[in-house]
Motif scaffolding. Structure first.
Motif, PDB file in Angstrom:
ATOM      1  N   LEU A   1      29.122  69.367 -26.832  1.00 15.08           N
ATOM      2  CA  LEU A   1      28.465  69.506 -28.135  1.00 15.08           C
ATOM      3  C   LEU A   1      29.090  70.684 -28.872  1.00 15.08           C
ATOM      4  N   TYR A   2      29.402  70.450 -30.113  1.00 19.54           N
ATOM      5  CA  TYR A   2      29.996  71.536 -30.906  1.00 19.54           C
ATOM      6  C   TYR A   2      29.187  71.706 -32.188  1.00 19.54           C
ATOM      7  N   PHE A   3      28.605  72.902 -32.341  1.00 24.11           N
ATOM      8  CA  PHE A   3      27.744  73.200 -33.485  1.00 24.11           C
ATOM      9  C   PHE A   3      28.429  74.218 -34.396  1.00 24.11           C
ATOM     10  N   GLN A   4      28.047  74.164 -35.659  1.00 21.06           N
ATOM     11  CA  GLN A   4      28.582  75.149 -36.596  1.00 21.06           C
ATOM     12  C   GLN A   4      27.533  75.391 -37.686  1.00 21.06           C
ATOM     13  N   ASP A   5      27.517  76.613 -38.226  1.00 22.27           N
ATOM     14  CA  ASP A   5      26.631  76.849 -39.368  1.00 22.27           C
ATOM     15  C   ASP A   5      27.450  77.070 -40.638  1.00 22.27           C
ATOM     16  N   SER A   6      26.751  77.287 -41.745  1.00 21.18           N
ATOM     17  CA  SER A   6      27.448  77.359 -43.039  1.00 21.18           C
ATOM     18  C   SER A   6      28.328  78.608 -43.150  1.00 21.18           C
ATOM     19  N   GLN A   7      28.070  79.607 -42.283  1.00 21.82           N
ATOM     20  CA  GLN A   7      28.895  80.829 -42.325  1.00 21.82           C
ATOM     21  C   GLN A   7      30.151  80.697 -41.445  1.00 21.82           C
ATOM     22  N   GLY A   8      30.274  79.578 -40.788  1.00 22.50           N
ATOM     23  CA  GLY A   8      31.452  79.386 -39.931  1.00 22.50           C
ATOM     24  C   GLY A   8      31.227  79.831 -38.497  1.00 22.50           C
ATOM     25  N   ASN A   9      30.020  80.328 -38.177  1.00 21.92           N
ATOM     26  CA  ASN A   9      29.714  80.647 -36.784  1.00 21.92           C
ATOM     27  C   ASN A   9      29.660  79.342 -35.997  1.00 21.92           C
ATOM     28  N   ASP A  10      30.077  79.400 -34.762  1.00 20.41           N
ATOM     29  CA  ASP A  10      30.024  78.160 -33.995  1.00 20.41           C
ATOM     30  C   ASP A  10      29.517  78.378 -32.576  1.00 20.41           C
ATOM     31  N   LEU A  11      29.154  77.281 -31.977  1.00 19.09           N
ATOM     32  CA  LEU A  11      28.586  77.294 -30.631  1.00 19.09           C
ATOM     33  C   LEU A  11      29.089  76.050 -29.913  1.00 19.09           C
ATOM     34  N   LEU A  12      29.559  76.259 -28.717  1.00 18.44           N
ATOM     35  CA  LEU A  12      30.071  75.143 -27.936  1.00 18.44           C
ATOM     36  C   LEU A  12      29.279  75.045 -26.638  1.00 18.44           C
ATOM     37  N   TYR A  13      28.873  73.840 -26.290  1.00 18.06           N
ATOM     38  CA  TYR A  13      28.170  73.616 -25.033  1.00 18.06           C
ATOM     39  C   TYR A  13      28.860  72.485 -24.295  1.00 18.06           C
ATOM     40  N   ARG A  14      29.074  72.718 -23.008  1.00 21.13           N
ATOM     41  CA  ARG A  14      29.741  71.678 -22.239  1.00 21.13           C
ATOM     42  C   ARG A  14      29.106  71.550 -20.864  1.00 21.13           C
ATOM     43  N   GLN A  15      28.828  70.323 -20.468  1.00 17.32           N
ATOM     44  CA  GLN A  15      28.281  70.051 -19.137  1.00 17.32           C
ATOM     45  C   GLN A  15      29.208  69.046 -18.467  1.00 17.32           C
ATOM     46  N   LEU A  16      29.639  69.379 -17.264  1.00 17.08           N
ATOM     47  CA  LEU A  16      30.646  68.550 -16.605  1.00 17.08           C
ATOM     48  C   LEU A  16      30.295  68.415 -15.125  1.00 17.08           C
ATOM     49  N   PRO A  17      30.331  67.218 -14.573  1.00 15.00           N
ATOM     50  CA  PRO A  17      30.074  67.106 -13.132  1.00 15.00           C
ATOM     51  C   PRO A  17      31.178  67.809 -12.355  1.00 15.00           C
ATOM     52  N   ILE A  18      30.784  68.657 -11.423  1.00 12.58           N
ATOM     53  CA  ILE A  18      31.779  69.383 -10.633  1.00 12.58           C
ATOM     54  C   ILE A  18      32.647  68.409  -9.849  1.00 12.58           C
ATOM     55  N   ALA A  19      32.009  67.389  -9.296  1.00 15.71           N
ATOM     56  CA  ALA A  19      32.736  66.467  -8.426  1.00 15.71           C
ATOM     57  C   ALA A  19      33.692  65.555  -9.182  1.00 15.71           C
ATOM     58  N   SER A  20      33.660  65.623 -10.505  1.00 15.40           N
ATOM     59  CA  SER A  20      34.510  64.708 -11.262  1.00 15.40           C
ATOM     60  C   SER A  20      35.944  65.203 -11.369  1.00 15.40           C
ATOM     61  N   GLY A  21      36.205  66.429 -10.999  1.00 17.50           N
ATOM     62  CA  GLY A  21      37.597  66.872 -11.067  1.00 17.50           C
ATOM     63  C   GLY A  21      37.735  68.330 -11.403  1.00 17.50           C
ATOM     64  N   LYS A  22      38.535  68.626 -12.435  1.00 14.74           N
ATOM     65  CA  LYS A  22      38.912  70.008 -12.719  1.00 14.74           C
ATOM     66  C   LYS A  22      38.675  70.335 -14.186  1.00 14.74           C
ATOM     67  N   THR A  23      38.489  71.601 -14.438  1.00 16.28           N
ATOM     68  CA  THR A  23      38.436  72.029 -15.826  1.00 16.28           C
ATOM     69  C   THR A  23      39.060  73.408 -15.934  1.00 16.28           C
ATOM     70  N   GLY A  24      39.462  73.783 -17.086  1.00 19.21           N
ATOM     71  CA  GLY A  24      40.098  75.079 -17.245  1.00 19.21           C
ATOM     72  C   GLY A  24      39.492  75.864 -18.385  1.00 19.21           C
TER      73      GLY A  24
END
Lengths: 221, 189
Positions: free
Chosen positions: A142-165
């Motif tokens: 999920l990627y959120f943003q407000d009118s001032q350009g502030n942003d917020l990123l949320y990510r949920q990933l199964p550990i067993a599904s592989g790799k992330t960086g």
């Protein structure tokens, strides 16, 4: 015959013919189709990307670079960590063996069963933030943003599904607890981030707002 | 296939992006309906409509018109959708306009045209053109009305450039026959 067929009349007749073939669909009432959520998501992404071509381009490139880096890291090491040992070992692994490298990597235990993916949404999102982009394929992004350009990123990933960086180059990792689970807080290039896992999923929250905001978001799952 | 991000970065101005948004907001239901009539399944139709939007995105530069004025942009978007839907259905062998039936329709159109002598105005001429097979009409629309080259048409219709050229030649020939003694006019197109 008085009617003259010339280039203009022929073009006009072609236009009329095309008009008719489309108009036939507009003359009778039809119930507007309720597009599926998958279609809406895909179209929203196409339209959003079209409206932000530079960001879209950068993200595509960044994703490719990230994938290459993670693959590189995977090739460089033969270490395979089990899910159980993951929480205790994965940050140490990075710091001790690859101090110059900027990737935190999850590698699942070989053959570990994939859990049924249960999406977990944060119940708290800072006021004024709107959802700009989301991805539900194999992860919840999920990627959120407000009118001032502030942003917020949320990510949920199964550990067993592989790799992330995730880039942690030159940062200090501060141990924290999110709902009883161990995690780490760090800040880098003006962004604050929290990463933790519950043994099944890895969670990642990042924003340019503040650590306090991140904690509110993370603890609202 | 050109990657999406290359297409996106080629959208240089707000005008092109707002055109795409306008088409989406105003014509997606119409595009869906046209494609659904040909394909008959919701999932496949949505996939085709999405492909149509990608094709529109790719070629939107070639349309200079304001989509809010007239039907030109609407017709273009629907034309692309219809062709992609027919193409999809042909691959799945679910549409009557498979290659054999297209051939049969062409023969029928060539052997039994309405008489050019009956054409008294543009409406009559439009009706006469309507008797052409739809794949012939569609390529005439794209070449004559939208001034697309065969590279663009091959991309939109998902056929080779050679096939697009051949189809256009056949469409011109069919139209020439329809127009009888006035058939030479199509050389000006």
């Amino acid at each position: 015959m008085n009617f003259e067929i010339n280039k203009c009349t022929l073009i006009a007749a072609l236009e009329l013919s095309l008009d008719k073939s489309i108009d036939v669909y507009t003359k009778e009432f039809f119930e507007p189709h309720e597009f599926s959520p998958a279609f809406k998501r895909r179209m929203k992404k196409i339209l959003w990307d079209a409206d932000h071509p530079v960001i879209a381009y950068t993200k595509k490139i960044a994703k490719r670079v990230a994938v290459i880096l993670v693959l590189l890291l995977t090739l460089l090491t033969t270490t395979v960590m089990s899910v159980d040992a993951l929480r205790e070992r994965f940050f140490k692994f990075i710091e001790e063996k690859f101090p110059e490298f900027s990737i935190i990597s999850y590698v699942s235990e070989s053959g570990a069963p994939l859990p049924t993916f249960e999406e977990k949404y944060p119940q708290y999102i800072p006021e004024g933030m709107g959802l700009i982009e989301s991805d539900h394929e194999g992860q919840l992004f999920l990627y959120f943003q407000d009118s001032q350009g502030n942003d917020l990123l949320y990510r949920q990933l199964p550990i067993a599904s592989g790799k992330t960086g995730i880039n942690t180059e030159g940062v200090e990792l501060e141990p924290i607890k999110i709902k009883g689970y161990e995690g780490y807080y760090f800040s880098n290039i003006g962004y604050y981030s929290i990463i933790w896992d519950d043994g099944v999923y890895q969670y990642y929250v990042s924003s340019n707002l503040s650590k306090d905001v991140l904690l509110l978001v993370a603890n609202s799952l | 296939m050109i990657p999406l991000y290359v297409l996106l970065t080629s959208l240089e101005n707000d005008d092109e992006r707002s055109k795409l948004l306008y088409i989406y907001e105003h014509y997606r239901f119409l595009m869906y309906r046209i494609a659904y009539d040909i394909i008959g399944s919701q999932q496949d139709t949505e996939d085709v409509v999405q492909d149509a939007f990608l094709a529109i995105l790719k070629h939107i530069k070639s349309i200079s018109d304001d989509p809010a004025e007239g039907k030109r942009v609407r017709n273009w978007a629907c034309l692309i959708t219809r062709n992609l839907a027919i193409n999809f259905a042909n691959r799945a062998k679910r549409h009557p306009e498979n290659e054999m039936e297209i051939e049969a329709a062409e023969v029928l159109a060539l052997e039994h045209p309405q008489k050019i002598e009956d054409v008294m105005n543009i409406v009559d001429l439009g009706n006469l053109i309507d008797t052409l097979p739809s794949n012939h009409k569609d390529i005439l629309y794209l070449v004559v009305l939208y001034d697309h080259d065969f590279k663009t048409i091959s991309d939109i219709m998902k056929v080779s450039e050679k096939t697009a050229r051949k189809r256009f030649d056949r469409a011109r020939e069919a139209l020439r026959r329809l127009l009888g003694e006035k058939g030479n006019i199509i050389d000006e197109l």
